[in-house]
Design a protein around this motif. Structure first.
Motif, short mmCIF file in Angstrom:
data_model
loop_
_atom_site.label_atom_id
_atom_site.label_comp_id
_atom_site.label_asym_id
_atom_site.label_seq_id
_atom_site.Cartn_x
_atom_site.Cartn_y
_atom_site.Cartn_z
N PHE A 160 -46.23 -60.80 3.61
CA PHE A 160 -46.65 -60.83 5.03
C PHE A 160 -47.59 -59.67 5.30
N ASP A 161 -48.33 -59.78 6.43
CA ASP A 161 -49.32 -58.75 6.74
C ASP A 161 -48.83 -57.85 7.88
N ALA A 162 -49.72 -56.95 8.33
CA ALA A 162 -49.33 -55.97 9.35
C ALA A 162 -48.90 -56.66 10.65
N LYS A 163 -49.60 -57.75 10.98
CA LYS A 163 -49.29 -58.45 12.23
C LYS A 163 -47.83 -58.94 12.22
N ILE B 176 -56.95 -52.24 4.59
CA ILE B 176 -55.98 -51.47 5.40
C ILE B 176 -55.94 -51.96 6.86
N ALA B 177 -57.04 -52.56 7.32
CA ALA B 177 -57.03 -53.13 8.68
C ALA B 177 -56.01 -54.27 8.77
N GLY C 176 -48.90 -43.62 9.86
CA GLY C 176 -49.39 -44.94 9.44
C GLY C 176 -48.69 -45.44 8.19
N LEU C 177 -48.58 -46.75 8.10
CA LEU C 177 -48.01 -47.40 6.91
C LEU C 177 -48.95 -48.51 6.47
N PHE D 224 -53.71 -50.73 12.79
CA PHE D 224 -54.79 -49.82 12.41
C PHE D 224 -56.08 -50.27 13.09
N PHE D 225 -57.12 -49.42 13.00
CA PHE D 225 -58.44 -49.81 13.51
C PHE D 225 -58.94 -51.04 12.76
N TRP D 226 -59.78 -51.82 13.43
CA TRP D 226 -60.44 -52.97 12.79
C TRP D 226 -61.85 -52.51 12.43
#
Ligand SMILES: Cc1ncc(COP(=O)(O)O)c(C=O)c1O
Length: 372
Positions: A296-299, A342-343, A287-288, A315-317
């Motif tokens: 910017f975000d994970a998406k 982190i989500a 995971g990062l 990651f999990f929501w």
């Protein structure tokens, strides 16, 4: 362009084929076949528990465990908000209430320090979930459970082969569960296992997974169960995979070490912790988490990596932000900032068992490229 790097690919080059052929040659393909019992016994022994009950996946292992413990309407179960929906769903389907706590920003595991303040007279159990490769700090959790007379359900879905202070994960709960989905350290395609040392609990789980047939009067039912049985075909894969568990843990640890070598010190991201005082990471996934300074975000990161041919998953929501659970009136007004962050900023990169060195290098290089 070089080939897309999938986020997961299992390794099925041991005795899987040989055992599957045995199923076909003998005609034993249903749950009545001999691999099921063999897998249950060998898996439970490996975890250090007396009984294993094989089921069709890790989600229904949780459903079965919750009901087997007698958890029902009005009861509360404390669990991490940062987990898969299966955990909360199992509790809700039993008529009970999930009570969630936040996670630790470094290990991403449930923040054990928040458990005690959420215990009420209705609390019946703690559902502990080990996340992504490092175990939860079990000693303080177990001592709270003892002090307040709570049951422990241990979701070790991602933890085959992991230990906490040298003792196998999955051996701490009154009842513990595993998943064998194809991205797990050992896989049966779809599959799950419940382990326990309590013979009555094991028997209850066997009955629940098999429609609560009565041995003496098969089609007369005193209770409602499910068909959650594992087939002999799945168990054949499981037996073959279990033979290689130590090797698989070594492969994942060396994948994690290589990623860390390539990514440590990269500005803009948090990487997984290699070890805690209780365990060395087994990297179910690598995971990062993007630093807040990144605009910017994970998406967006996952979109950019996809364009570079690298598979990812978010990651999990958090449970307290799930529309389906909020609609039920759960978690109203709750905030758990670590999980929320982190989500939105976390994702994982290719972490499968069959990942090659070259794929690891390409994935790490792509991560560095999108962060530049
Ligand atoms: C922590 C955890 N619990 C439960 C499950 C559910 O397992 P399954 O996908 O086999 O239903 C998963 C699946 O990844 C998981 O990560």
């Amino acid at each position: 362009m070089s080939q897309f790097v999938p986020v997961n690919q299992p390794l099925l080059n041991g005795k899987e084929r040989e055992y599957l052929i045995q199923c076909i040659d003998t005609g034993w393909i249903s749950s009545e076949g001999p691999f099921v019992r063999q897998f249950e016994e060998q898996f439970a022994a490996r975890i250090g528990r007396s009984y294993g009950v094989a089921v069709s996946n890790g989600s229904v292992a949780l459903d079965t465990a919750v009901v087997a413990l007698g958890i029902g309407p009005g009861d509360e179960v404390i669990m991490p908000t940062f987990t898969i929906i299966s955990c909360a769903a199992a509790v809700i389907r039993a008529g009970a209430i999930p009570v969630v706590i936040d996670c630790d920003p470094v290990t991403w595991n449930m923040n054990v320090g928040q458990i005690e303040e959420r215990i009420t007279p209705r609390t019946k159990a703690i559902m502990v979930v080990h996340i992504f490769g490092l175990p939860v700090d079990m000693a303080p959790l177990l001592s709270l459970a003892r002090e307040y007379g709570l049951k422990v359900i241990e979701d070790a879905a991602e933890m085959h082969g992991q230990t906490y202070n040298g003792q196998s994960c999955g051996s701490f709960g009154d009842i513990s569960t595993f998943s064998f989905y194809s991205n797990k350290h050992i896989t049966t395609g779809e599959g799950g296992m419940i382990v326990t040392t309590d013979p009555a609990l094991a028997e209850k789980c066997r009955s629940l997974r098999n429609l609560c047939f009565k041995p003496e009067q098969r089609f007369v039912h005193e209770e409602l169960g499910w068909n959650f049985r594992m087939s002999n075909l799945q168990a054949a894969l499981g037996v073959a995979q279990l033979e290689r568990l130590d090797e698989f843990v070594r492969i994942k640890r060396s994948m994690g070490a290589r990623y860390t070598e390539l990514l440590a010190g990269t500005p803009g991201i948090q990487i997984p912790l290699a070890r805690t005082e209780f365990a060395e990471n087994i990297y179910w996934v690598y995971g990062l988490v993007l630093d807040d300074i990144k605009c910017f975000d994970a998406k967006e990161a996952m979109t950019r990596l996809g364009k570079l041919g690298i598979g990812t998953r978010p990651f999990f929501w958090p449970m307290h932000e799930q529309p389906v659970l909020r609609k039920m009136g759960l978690f109203s007004g709750e905030s758990h900032p670590v999980a929320e962050r982190i989500a939105r900023r976390g994702f994982y990169i290719p972490s499968g068992m069959a990942l090659t060195d070259e794929q690891i290098e390409r994935s790490a290089a792509a991560v560095q490229e999108i962060l530049r």
